[in-house]
Design a protein around this motif. Structure first.
Motif, PDB file in Angstrom:
ATOM      1  N   GLY A   1     -92.051  39.385  84.108  1.00 13.75           N
ATOM      2  CA  GLY A   1     -91.600  39.089  82.758  1.00 13.75           C
ATOM      3  C   GLY A   1     -91.042  40.307  82.043  1.00 13.75           C
ATOM      4  N   PHE A   2     -91.118  41.469  82.680  1.00 16.02           N
ATOM      5  CA  PHE A   2     -90.552  42.693  82.102  1.00 16.02           C
ATOM      6  C   PHE A   2     -89.130  42.902  82.631  1.00 16.02           C
ATOM      7  CE2 PHE A   2     -95.153  43.722  81.991  1.00 16.02           C
ATOM      8  CZ  PHE A   2     -95.269  43.919  80.620  1.00 16.02           C
ATOM      9  N   HIS A   3     -88.338  43.642  81.867  1.00 16.71           N
ATOM     10  CA  HIS A   3     -86.973  43.945  82.277  1.00 16.71           C
ATOM     11  C   HIS A   3     -86.955  45.241  83.089  1.00 16.71           C
ATOM     12  CE1 HIS A   3     -85.519  40.861  79.617  1.00 16.71           C
ATOM     13  NE2 HIS A   3     -86.184  41.408  78.614  1.00 16.71           N
ATOM     14  N   CYS A   4     -86.295  45.198  84.245  1.00 17.27           N
ATOM     15  CA  CYS A   4     -86.114  46.409  85.043  1.00 17.27           C
ATOM     16  C   CYS A   4     -84.858  47.133  84.533  1.00 17.27           C
ATOM     17  CB  CYS A   4     -85.992  46.061  86.526  1.00 17.27           C
ATOM     18  SG  CYS A   4     -84.404  45.362  87.014  1.00 17.27           S
ATOM     19  N   PRO A   5     -84.573  48.343  84.996  1.00 13.38           N
ATOM     20  CA  PRO A   5     -83.369  49.046  84.540  1.00 13.38           C
ATOM     21  C   PRO A   5     -82.073  48.314  84.877  1.00 13.38           C
ATOM     22  CG  PRO A   5     -84.832  50.571  85.647  1.00 13.38           C
ATOM     23  CD  PRO A   5     -85.394  49.196  85.856  1.00 13.38           C
TER      24      PRO A   5
END
Length: 130
Positions: free
Chosen positions: A40-44
């Protein structure tokens, strides 16, 4: 293989055409980010497919909205290619700062900071999320 570069060029053209004519926000056949799907987190790299579509349509601000690091990465590629081309074909000896021993450390720090900051759900950091 004698024509390897030709096949790579054709493949790149086909891929760019696909991203030009198909908006990743409107179709479902583009791959989803596995990191975002699992955590659910954004990667680079999250938002890069949408950023590419916008960049191909010369929508620079929309490209930045999806992934600000995308423009920095493209600038780095253009810089590296330019310096190497000038040095090779015009017999110059310009120093390429990307080959400095500390450059990978700086680039890594920028990527990690971007990764962390774009996942903070507080203004102004939340504008880094795609």
């Amino acid at each position: 293989m004698k024509y390897k570069h030709v096949f790579i060029g054709i493949g790149v053209c086909i891929l760019l055409s696909l991203y030009y004519f198909s908006n990743p926000t409107e179709v479902n056949f583009f791959p989803k980010c596995p990191f975002h799907t699992l955590t659910g987190f954004h990667c680079p790299g999250c938002g890069s497919q949408r950023a590419l579509h916008q960049l191909l349509h010369f929508e620079i601000m929309e490209t930045l909205n999806y992934n600000a690091l995308y423009i920095l990465g493209l600038g780095t590629i253009i810089y590296n290619t330019s310096v190497n081309t000038i040095n090779k074909y015009w017999n110059k000896n310009y120093y390429n700062i990307l080959y400095h021993p500390k450059t990978p450390i700086y680039i890594g720090i920028i990527i990690i900071l971007f990764w962390i900051l774009r996942n903070i759900d507080i203004y102004p950091f939340n504008i880094l999320a795609p």
